[in-house]
Design a protein around this motif. Structure first.
Motif, PDB file in Angstrom:
ATOM      1  N   ARG A 294       0.831  -1.199   0.000  1.00  0.00           N
ATOM      2  CA  ARG A 294       0.000   0.000   0.000  1.00  0.00           C
ATOM      3  C   ARG A 294       0.874   1.260   0.000  1.00  0.00           C
ATOM      4  O   ARG A 294       0.651   2.195  -0.763  1.00  0.00           O
ATOM      5  CB  ARG A 294      -0.901  -0.005   1.226  1.00  0.00           C
ATOM      6  CG  ARG A 294      -1.758   1.251   1.397  1.00  0.00           C
ATOM      7  CD  ARG A 294      -2.219   1.374   2.849  1.00  0.00           C
ATOM      8  NE  ARG A 294      -2.778   0.130   3.344  1.00  0.00           N
ATOM      9  CZ  ARG A 294      -4.031  -0.028   3.734  1.00  0.00           C
ATOM     10  NH1 ARG A 294      -4.866   0.973   3.679  1.00  0.00           N
ATOM     11  NH2 ARG A 294      -4.464  -1.173   4.197  1.00  0.00           N
ATOM     12  N   ASP A 295       1.903   1.266   0.865  1.00  0.00           N
ATOM     13  CA  ASP A 295       2.802   2.434   0.947  1.00  0.00           C
ATOM     14  C   ASP A 295       3.496   2.689  -0.390  1.00  0.00           C
ATOM     15  O   ASP A 295       3.646   3.838  -0.811  1.00  0.00           O
ATOM     16  CB  ASP A 295       3.868   2.213   2.025  1.00  0.00           C
ATOM     17  CG  ASP A 295       3.294   2.095   3.420  1.00  0.00           C
ATOM     18  OD1 ASP A 295       2.237   2.701   3.680  1.00  0.00           O
ATOM     19  OD2 ASP A 295       3.906   1.385   4.245  1.00  0.00           O
ATOM     20  N   LEU A 296       3.924   1.625  -1.038  1.00  0.00           N
ATOM     21  CA  LEU A 296       4.623   1.763  -2.321  1.00  0.00           C
ATOM     22  C   LEU A 296       3.700   2.355  -3.383  1.00  0.00           C
ATOM     23  O   LEU A 296       4.113   3.210  -4.182  1.00  0.00           O
ATOM     24  CB  LEU A 296       5.158   0.408  -2.779  1.00  0.00           C
ATOM     25  CG  LEU A 296       6.312  -0.167  -1.941  1.00  0.00           C
ATOM     26  CD1 LEU A 296       6.485  -1.655  -2.219  1.00  0.00           C
ATOM     27  CD2 LEU A 296       7.615   0.580  -2.201  1.00  0.00           C
ATOM     28  N   SER A 297       2.453   1.894  -3.391  1.00  0.00           N
ATOM     29  CA  SER A 297       1.488   2.428  -4.350  1.00  0.00           C
ATOM     30  C   SER A 297       1.233   3.914  -4.091  1.00  0.00           C
ATOM     31  O   SER A 297       1.113   4.712  -5.033  1.00  0.00           O
ATOM     32  CB  SER A 297       0.172   1.654  -4.273  1.00  0.00           C
ATOM     33  OG  SER A 297       0.352   0.314  -4.670  1.00  0.00           O
ATOM     34  N   LEU A 298       1.173   4.293  -2.828  1.00  0.00           N
ATOM     35  CA  LEU A 298       0.966   5.699  -2.483  1.00  0.00           C
ATOM     36  C   LEU A 298       2.187   6.539  -2.842  1.00  0.00           C
ATOM     37  O   LEU A 298       2.062   7.693  -3.269  1.00  0.00           O
ATOM     38  CB  LEU A 298       0.647   5.836  -0.992  1.00  0.00           C
ATOM     39  CG  LEU A 298      -0.734   5.337  -0.572  1.00  0.00           C
ATOM     40  CD1 LEU A 298      -0.850   5.303   0.952  1.00  0.00           C
ATOM     41  CD2 LEU A 298      -1.829   6.216  -1.169  1.00  0.00           C
TER      42      LEU A 298
END
Length: 427
Positions: A294-298
Motif C-alpha cells: 500500500r505504501d509503495l502504491s501511495l
C-alpha cells in the motif's frame, strides 16, 4: 566556464582542425572531436570565438553553440541582430550549409508538425533536419538517436543514401557511432520482446537480447536508476542477473537500487508494489524505510499523480469498502480511484472493467465528463479500449440472456456466445 576552461576548449578545437589536415585521420571523426571543443562554450564565449573569424564550419558551430545556450523564449544579440535559438541555427546553416550540427540542433528545437524556412527558401521539418544532418555527417551518434526518438515503433525513415531504417535500426546506428552511450542500449532494449535479440554494429558484432542490452546500459551508466528498474522489468520475478560489478540481483533488488539512486522514481515504487504478494507485505528500501505494498502504491502516486495506472493499481489492491487518504489529502474509495483514473485517461480499460464489477445490476455511475454509464455500458467501453482483452467481453457475456444481443462501440452486434469466443481456449 572560466578562461582556463575556455582556452582548453579552443585548443582542442584547433587541434582537431590540425588533425583534419592529416590524411590518415577521417575528416568526420576529427570534426566530431572539434565539436567537443565547442559544445561546452557559454553564449559569450561562443560570441568571442565567432569574432575570431575562423573557418565557415567553425563559425557555424559557434553560432549553433550560442543558440543552444538560449531558452525557448530568449533572444541573443549577434552581428547587430536579436535572434532566438532557431534563428541562430538558421544563421549557422546559412554560414556553412555543409555543417551538420545546426541541422541536428534545429531538428531538436521544433515540434513534429512545425516547418522552418531556411536562408535558401527551403521549408524543412524535424525529420528532414535530422536526415540532412546524417547526410552531412553519417558518424554522429546524437542525430541517429534523436531521429530514433521521434520515429514511431512501426515507422521507417529513408535516409539520403536510400537506406530505410526502423526505430531500432536508428538506435543501433547511434550505438555504432558511440558505443559508450548507455541511452542507445536502453532504448533499443525497450523495443525488443522477451526472447528477441539484435546484432550490434561495429567491432565484434555482439548479439544481445533485451536483458543484455539493459545490462550494458547499467554498466555504462551505473548511476542512472532507470536502467536498473527497466532491467528488473525485463526479468521474471524469480530470475536473476549478474551485474558488471559481480553483484547478483533479482527484480526486487533492482528496483530497490533504482530507488536508492532516485527516490522520486514513481515507476520503481509501482513495480515494487506489483512484486509484493499482499497489501500488507513489506520491503526494506536502501534508506531504511520499511514500506508495505500500500505504501509503495501511495509513493508512486505522490511522485506522479498524473498517471492513471497508479490510481487503478491502488484501487485494485484495496480490500472491500476501505477508504484511503492519497498524497494530495483526498480520501478515496476504490470507485473514486477508478473514476480519477478515467479523468486522467478516458481510454483506461481496467478502470471501466473494474468499475463495472463494483456495480450491481441496475446501478450506474457518473463520470467526470457527465456521462452516466450502466454496468453493461462500462463493459462495452472497456471492450472499446482493448478489444483483444477478453475479460470485459466475458463479463458482459454473463449479463446477457441466451437470445440477447448487444451493440458494441464499433457498431457490431454480438450475442453471448460471440463474446465468449473472444477468450482463448483453455488448455
Amino acid at each position: 566556464m572560466g578562461d582556463e576552461e575556455r582556452f582548453d576548449a579552443e585548443s582542442r578545437a584547433r587541434l582537431a582542425g590540425e588533425l583534419i589536415r592529416l590524411v590518415r585521420y577521417p575528416a568526420t571523426k576529427c570534426r566530431n572531436m572539434m565539436l567537443d571543443g565547442f559544445e561546452g562554450l557559454s553564449y559569450s564565449e561562443g560570441a568571442k570565438y565567432l569574432e575570431k573569424k575562423g573557418t565557415l564550419w567553425e563559425q557555424a558551430i559557434a553560432l549553433t553553440a550560442m543558440g543552444r545556450c538560449l531558452g525557448s523564449d530568449e533572444r541573443g544579440e549577434c552581428c547587430g541582430e536579436k535572434m532566438n535559438k532557431r534563428e541562430f541555427y538558421v544563421a549557422a546553416i546559412r554560414r556553412d550549409p555543409t555543417c551538420f550540427f545546426p541541422f541536428n540542433s534545429l531538428g531538436a528545437s521544433i515540434s513534429d508538425s512545425e516547418r522552418v524556412v531556411l536562408h535558401d527558401g527551403r521549408e524543412v521539418e524535424k525529420i528532414a533536419c535530422y536526415v540532412e544532418a546524417i547526410r552531412l555527417n553519417p558518424n554522429y551518434a546524437l542525430t541517429y538517436f534523436n531521429l530514433g526518438v521521434v520515429t514511431g515503433p512501426t515507422e521507417t525513415v529513408t535516409l539520403a543514401d536510400g537506406r530505410s531504417l526502423s526505430k531500432l535500426d536508428l538506435f543501433l546506428e547511434a550505438q555504432r557511432c558511440d558505443p559508450l552511450d548507455a541511452r542507445v542500449y536502453a532504448n533499443a532494449a525497450s523495443l525488443l520482446k522477451s526472447g528477441q535479440s539484435v546484432t550490434l554494429l561495429g567491432a565484434g558484432k555482439r548479439v544481445l537480447d533485451k536483458v543484455g542490452l539493459y545490462l550494458e546500459a547499467v554498466r555504462l551508466s551505473p548511476e542512472d536508476g532507470s536502467y536498473y528498474r527497466n532491467l528488473g522489468a525485463a526479468l521474471q520475478s524469480d530470475e536473476s542477473v549478474v551485474l558488471h560489478d559481480g553483484w547478483t540481483m533479482y527484480p526486487r533488488q533492482l528496483n530497490i537500487e533504482a530507488l536508492r539512486l532516485n527516490p522520486e522514481d514513481a515507476i520503481a515504487y509501482h513495480n515494487l508494489a506489483i512484486q509484493l504478494p499482499s497489501f500488507d507485505s513489506q520491503v526494506t528500501l536502501a534508506d531504511g524505510r520499511i514500506l508495505t505494498k500500500r505504501d509503495l502504491s501511495l509513493e508512486a502516486l505522490r511522485c506522479d499523480p498524473t498517471d492513471a495506472d497508479y490510481y487503478c493499481s491502488l484501487a485494485l489492491r484495496m480490500p472491500g469498502d476501505e477508504r484511503i487518504i492519497i498524497p494530495d489529502g483526498r480520501t478515496m474509495t476504490r470507485l473514486s480511484l477508478y473514476l480519477e483514473a478515467l479523468k486522467i485517461d478516458s481510454n483506461k480499460y481496467a478502470a471501466y472493467n473494474n468499475i463495472a464489477t463494483l456495480l450491481s445490476d441496475g446501478e450506474n455511475v457518473t463520470l467526470h465528463d457527465g456521462r452516466v454509464l450502466t454496468k453493461r455500458m462500462l463493459f462495452i467501453e472497456a471492450i472499446r479500449c482493448d478489444p483483444r482483452n477478453p475479460r470485459a467481453a466475458l463479463n458482459l457475456a454473463e449479463m446477457l440472456d441466451e437470445s440477447e444481443t448487444v451493440t458494441l462501440c464499433d457498431g457490431s452486434t454480438v450475442n453471448r456466445e460471440q463474446l465468449r469466443a473472444r477468450a482463448p481456449p483453455r488448455t
